[in-house]
Design a protein around this motif. Sequence first.
Motif, PDB file in Angstrom:
ATOM      1  N   GLN A   1       0.818  -1.215   0.000  1.00 18.07           N
ATOM      2  CA  GLN A   1       0.000   0.000   0.000  1.00 18.07           C
ATOM      3  C   GLN A   1       0.845   1.255   0.000  1.00 18.07           C
ATOM      4  O   GLN A   1       0.366   2.341  -0.275  1.00 18.07           O
ATOM      5  N   PHE A   2       2.145   1.117   0.321  1.00 19.35           N
ATOM      6  CA  PHE A   2       3.006   2.285   0.357  1.00 19.35           C
ATOM      7  C   PHE A   2       3.442   2.699  -1.052  1.00 19.35           C
ATOM      8  O   PHE A   2       4.098   3.699  -1.209  1.00 19.35           O
TER       9      PHE A   2
ATOM     10  N   SER B   1       0.884  12.699   1.577  1.00 20.76           N
ATOM     11  CA  SER B   1       1.036  11.345   2.129  1.00 20.76           C
ATOM     12  C   SER B   1       2.069  10.638   1.257  1.00 20.76           C
ATOM     13  O   SER B   1       1.755   9.738   0.501  1.00 20.76           O
ATOM     14  N   SER B   2       3.313  11.082   1.360  1.00 22.73           N
ATOM     15  CA  SER B   2       4.314  10.828   0.328  1.00 22.73           C
ATOM     16  C   SER B   2       4.839   9.403   0.252  1.00 22.73           C
ATOM     17  O   SER B   2       5.274   8.968  -0.809  1.00 22.73           O
TER      18      SER B   2
ATOM     19  N   PRO C   1      -4.136   7.694   1.987  1.00 22.89           N
ATOM     20  CA  PRO C   1      -4.677   6.456   2.571  1.00 22.89           C
ATOM     21  C   PRO C   1      -6.192   6.538   2.670  1.00 22.89           C
ATOM     22  O   PRO C   1      -6.737   7.570   3.046  1.00 22.89           O
ATOM     23  N   PHE C   2      -6.867   5.443   2.279  1.00 22.59           N
ATOM     24  CA  PHE C   2      -8.326   5.481   2.344  1.00 22.59           C
ATOM     25  C   PHE C   2      -8.887   4.203   2.954  1.00 22.59           C
ATOM     26  O   PHE C   2      -9.847   3.635   2.492  1.00 22.59           O
ATOM     27  N   LYS C   3      -8.217   3.770   4.023  1.00 25.39           N
ATOM     28  CA  LYS C   3      -8.711   2.572   4.710  1.00 25.39           C
ATOM     29  C   LYS C   3      -8.891   2.837   6.191  1.00 25.39           C
ATOM     30  O   LYS C   3      -8.547   2.022   7.021  1.00 25.39           O
TER      31      LYS C   3
ATOM     32  N   PHE D   1      -8.575  14.213   3.510  1.00 28.10           N
ATOM     33  CA  PHE D   1      -7.435  14.548   2.653  1.00 28.10           C
ATOM     34  C   PHE D   1      -7.855  15.441   1.489  1.00 28.10           C
ATOM     35  O   PHE D   1      -7.103  16.330   1.078  1.00 28.10           O
ATOM     36  N   LEU D   2      -9.045  15.240   0.953  1.00 27.19           N
ATOM     37  CA  LEU D   2      -9.518  16.131  -0.112  1.00 27.19           C
ATOM     38  C   LEU D   2      -9.681  17.556   0.413  1.00 27.19           C
ATOM     39  O   LEU D   2      -9.292  18.530  -0.249  1.00 27.19           O
ATOM     40  N   ALA D   3     -10.247  17.689   1.610  1.00 26.47           N
ATOM     41  CA  ALA D   3     -10.382  19.014   2.221  1.00 26.47           C
ATOM     42  C   ALA D   3      -9.009  19.625   2.489  1.00 26.47           C
ATOM     43  O   ALA D   3      -8.786  20.830   2.273  1.00 26.47           O
TER      44      ALA D   3
END
Length: 535
Positions: free
Chosen positions: A159-160, A186-187, A275-277, A334-336
């Motif tokens: 996932q990285f 989130s590099s 990240p979206f989990k 993260f979108l905000a």
Amino acid sequence: MLTGKIRNQIDQVWTMFWTGGVANPISVIEQISYLLFIRRLDELQRTAERRAQATGIPIANPTFGPDEQALRWNNFKDKDPNVMMDIVQNQVFPKIKALHNEGSFAEHMKDAIFMIPSAKLLDQVVQLLSAINMDDKDTKGDLYEYLLSKLQQSGVNGQFRTPRNIIQMMVELMQPKLGDTICDPSSGTCGFLMAALEYVENNYKQEVNKPENRKHVNNAMFTGFDFDKSMLRIGAMNMLLHGIENPSVLYRDSLQDQGDANISEAYNLILANPPFKGSVDFDIVAPDLLRALGKNPAAKKAAVKYKTEIDENGVETQVEVKTKGPTEKSELLFLALILRMLKVGGRAAVIVPDGVLFGSTKSHKSIREKIVNEQKLEAVISLPSGVFKPYAGVSTAILIFTKTNSGGTDKVWFYDMQADGFSLDDKRTPLFKDGVEPTHEQSNIADIIARYASLTNPDGTPNLASPEHSRKTTEQSFMVPVADIIANDCDLSLNRYKEVVYEEVQYDSPKEILARIKTLQEKMAKGVQELEKLL
């Protein structure tokens, strides 16, 4: 390009780490990163020594003093493996952990742990790295990219690492310019930043090496944030090996409230796969991010309750119990955050899970309305669900938008990506050979880049003559007017607007089918009779 011999050597070293008890691929890459850093420190001092010899001006604050010459790479690399192990483990490694003035990689070394299990393995890795010409940044960059590809093969740690072909496509779509300030909040391994660097160096070959431009590239052009110390070290080394002398890879929980230190309107290009989990507690989130999702920051603290406990002596005491407070999905936050970090006029290409596109909660609708109504949404590219396999089969999409704070969304370009050049199963096998141009059925990437580019004139104005404006919603790409999107609660899922054409299939009548079956049975019976005559 790496030779097959170097690849084989890296594979051998990888196997030795594995059999030596270092099974985590991130740890393996970290250990190799430490050695690369040790070698770089020696090379930097040798360069400074040559300069001092030529100018007669002594080196100010050398990394290795007169009594530390044995700690330099060129002085220990040919020693007996056991002697080398003692020098590196007990002298060199403690020294580099204490450095603070050698860039961001050194800053992230405080928590580093030396894990190379044997003198034999250390010697093998040192000899491998010594044999590589580190003056060639393409070679050392390729070496590190090959190491990082192991993360993707490793499943749980993959996932990285966003697939490199998707990263390169996003960079090609955004076309970073030499004067941009580019950020990934989130590099991870800094894959987006490195791809942007390669794009700039390939497209601005003459200008990039001018002193003022090189200074910008080395110091201010690229910024990465992460809160995983291992990823920070790996990302910083990745940038160093790709030629960025002072990489800005910083420890930061991007979603956390930093007060006056919150980053606002600082970058004009953001490339990210956040990240979206997971969900983030209201307690730590910056209030403005919650407000962007239509939430009330005042309600962000968890309720405190008390329960009565009786000890062994029968004495009652009131114990504080903190109940679970409200949370918010990380992908929405993260979108905000990206909207806040972008300068007005800044652009973003962000990978989001499909739920962001059609989710019906207040937060989902609020962030979509912000992007559609207050900014300029340009494109939604639906990715195949197998892109992030083997560790995730979630469906995702790329959102491309520009921060305007004054609206501007007119028509949104949708593309239904069906193939990315690899099989969409857990193996992710390449569908075409290196050096061979893939067909459209094998990879849609070239088509996506060409069609998206046709939407804009060379001067940056919209190209209303683009063929994309006349394509039907039954095709792979098409335009959707903003009025239609607003009428659908700002739903951005491609299936909401894509028209599916069903082919009418004509079936034979049952009598005709039975007649064919009867004919086949008669032929079979006749064949059996002919076989019996031959016996």
